[in-house]
Design an enzyme around this catalytic site. Sequence first.
Site, PDB file in Angstrom:
ATOM      1  CG  ASP A   1      -2.323   0.585   0.812  1.00  0.00           C
ATOM      2  OD1 ASP A   1      -2.332   1.743   0.374  1.00  0.00           O
ATOM      3  OD2 ASP A   1      -3.343  -0.100   0.932  1.00  0.00           O
TER       4      ASP A   1
ATOM      5  CG  HIS B   1      -4.216   2.158  -2.274  1.00  0.00           C
ATOM      6  ND1 HIS B   1      -4.327   2.710  -1.017  1.00  0.00           N
ATOM      7  CD2 HIS B   1      -5.468   2.185  -2.799  1.00  0.00           C
ATOM      8  CE1 HIS B   1      -5.602   3.044  -0.793  1.00  0.00           C
ATOM      9  NE2 HIS B   1      -6.315   2.746  -1.857  1.00  0.00           N
TER      10      HIS B   1
ATOM     11  CG  ASP C   1      -8.185  -0.091  -3.446  1.00  0.00           C
ATOM     12  OD1 ASP C   1      -7.178  -0.518  -4.043  1.00  0.00           O
ATOM     13  OD2 ASP C   1      -8.169   0.229  -2.249  1.00  0.00           O
ATOM     14  CD  GLU C   2      -9.909   3.835  -1.207  1.00  0.00           C
ATOM     15  OE1 GLU C   2     -10.875   4.033  -0.455  1.00  0.00           O
ATOM     16  OE2 GLU C   2      -8.750   3.682  -0.800  1.00  0.00           O
TER      17      GLU C   2
HETATM   18  C1  TNX Z   1     -11.111   1.840   2.100  1.00  0.00           C
HETATM   19  S1  TNX Z   1     -12.136  -0.693   0.788  1.00  0.00           S
HETATM   20  C2  TNX Z   1     -10.025   1.229   1.524  1.00  0.00           C
HETATM   21  C3  TNX Z   1      -8.771   1.118   2.289  1.00  0.00           C
HETATM   22  C4  TNX Z   1      -8.847   1.776   3.639  1.00  0.00           C
HETATM   23  C5  TNX Z   1     -10.198   1.544   4.259  1.00  0.00           C
HETATM   24  C6  TNX Z   1     -10.345   2.099   5.651  1.00  0.00           C
HETATM   25  C7  TNX Z   1     -10.886  -0.392  -0.059  1.00  0.00           C
HETATM   26  C8  TNX Z   1     -10.727  -1.208  -1.235  1.00  0.00           C
HETATM   27  N1  TNX Z   1     -10.034   0.608   0.291  1.00  0.00           N
HETATM   28  O1  TNX Z   1      -7.684   1.595   1.543  1.00  0.00           O
HETATM   29  O2  TNX Z   1      -7.849   1.246   4.434  1.00  0.00           O
HETATM   30  O3  TNX Z   1     -11.173   2.089   3.430  1.00  0.00           O
HETATM   31  O4  TNX Z   1     -11.528   1.699   6.263  1.00  0.00           O
END
Ligand code: TNX
Length: 639
Positions: A298, A368, A432-433
């Site tokens: 990460d 990440h 993700d994200e």
């Molecule tokens: C969302 S759920 C994230 C994580 C964080 C988490 C904290 C997801 C795929 N990503 O990177 O640690 O929320 O609750």
Amino acid sequence: MSYRIDLTVLSEQKQFCRFGVTLHNLSDQDLIDWKLQFIIDRYVLPESVNHGEIKQIGSFCTITPDVQILKANQHYYCELSINTAPLRYYTDGFKDALVVEHNGEVSHPVVVTPIALASPYRERSHIPEVEASKLALIPKPNQINLLDGYYLLSPNSQITLNSTRAEGAANWLQVELERLYEFKTHSIGHSDILFRDNPILDEGEYSLTVGKEGIRIESGSAAGFIHACATLLQLVEATDTRNTLRVRHVKISDSPRFRYRGMMLDCARHFHPVERVKRLINQLAHYKFNQFHWHLTDDEGWRIEIKAYPELTDIGSKRGPGTALEPQFSTLKEVYQGYYSQDEIRDVIAYAAERGITVIPEIDIPGHCRAAIKSLPHLLADSEDKSQFRSIQHYNDNVLSPALAGTYEFLDTVLAEVVELFPSPWVHIGADEVPNGVWIDSPSCKALMEELGYQCHKELQGHLLRYAEKSLKKMGKRMVGWEEAQHGNKVSKDTVIYSWLSEEAALNCASQGFDVIMQPAQYTYLDMTQDYAPEEPGVDWAATIPLEIAYGYEPLKNVPESDPIRKRILGIQCALWCEIITHQQRMDYMIFPRLTALAEACWTNKQHRDWKDYLSRLKGHLPLLDKQGVQYRQPWKQK
Ligand code: TNX
């Protein structure tokens, strides 16, 4: 202590809160040319800070005050704002603070007081009083017949294997009987515990009969034998005679509701030593989980040894003073570090396999990726990219570029080693994200988009993931990824989607034709707080999840039995993100007992589930957790 910091809520609205920060210099020395560092995981609006300037990287903040000298016995005060939801819990506040002088050459620890919250909730969730069940089985088996009498196991008891598939299970049973009851079986004597093949039974299915003639376990699969042993280990009771155990006469026929029953552990935000990881894997086996999803990389740490790139762990597994990565989440003063060598990883995989658990590695790309980018800038940093973005965790430099040759070289090399190391048929690629705004001002990304005729930047993400999917396929693996892996519309329907936003989102992916693992944050995120009292550790961005809510998660509640979409739902997973999980006790507290509630959502058919019945089994089960020193959250807390 010479320095103290207070954080006070001044005003709060739904999406805008203002705070006062006071640093007290309680020493007899003036602070000269000083700065204030602290850790908070909300984004502080830079313009909102009066009396100073703030710089924030992730959760790491530095305030340069507008006064150069802070005299002995005086205080410094500033105000700042966030535009996210109000803070409700003490763990939302400063995690650590430090005063540094002379460009960081001298640093002074600061005592952090709990946030002065504006309106702490006093509401508590209430767990009804129940009698402890004598048959404390969790998850509840799908068919139980309770009979009269007990079978006694003595040191002369023998385990007989009439199935080679049962070898792992029988070994595990012996290890656990010794660990939990200091009980050793002998290799001589009659067949007290007999493992027998029954090819008619499905994967994971088993039958367990305890009667006058002994304990008979049947299954058609190695996994089924393990699950039978998990049940048996919960049936076993100590007696007054040393080295003698008793087991209630019973007939159980049992099989899983979902074939994938997983738990994800984040080992990047905080590092969990191998022993802690194994302890969790063993616990998972006790509740009949069969998948361990290992979040290994990460922004804040790269935790898996890659032989071709020693930099990833030499540099990327460390954060804090004097390292390439700023301190995050917990301590400011010390270097925080840790990674798993490939030998350790092999050891964990074997340990899990002996317990019927597959270890699925996650290498999170393209977002990440800050630890990787800082470790291998010559391959991964796009120096011409001027895009302005901020990730959910407040980084502006954590995304791989789909337009750099180095990115693909990195992916090929890392994935090849990962594939070699992990026997799991699936490799999790994260996805993700990825923040909005990324890649927009990169000349090479622009050129790539033009070359391929892409209209939208999300397609670049799809492009990169499609590449990863193809490479993994060539190496015999199936790519799996978070919900966002289908953004950019490039990956094939072979990719398994782990849906975390909500069950609705999961069903939406399934209706598009993806196989799906459901991990709805509102029920399955074990980093969410368990109650409304401010001293509860955790976060609450998705929900507060008291035990009752976790237990109340009923997968596919609104999907008719006949709906073909059900076939696409391969299973359920819970997750522990570890921003605040700094030590074993916290980990236990967040996981237990909610894991036992979620185990039942994974395993037990809807018609056999009942909140009160679960509670009485849980009450009967807690002594077994006590015996193992699990520091669970007491469900029946005294007010
Ligand atoms: C969302 S759920 C994230 C994580 C964080 C988490 C904290 C997801 C795929 N990503 O990177 O640690 O929320 O609750």
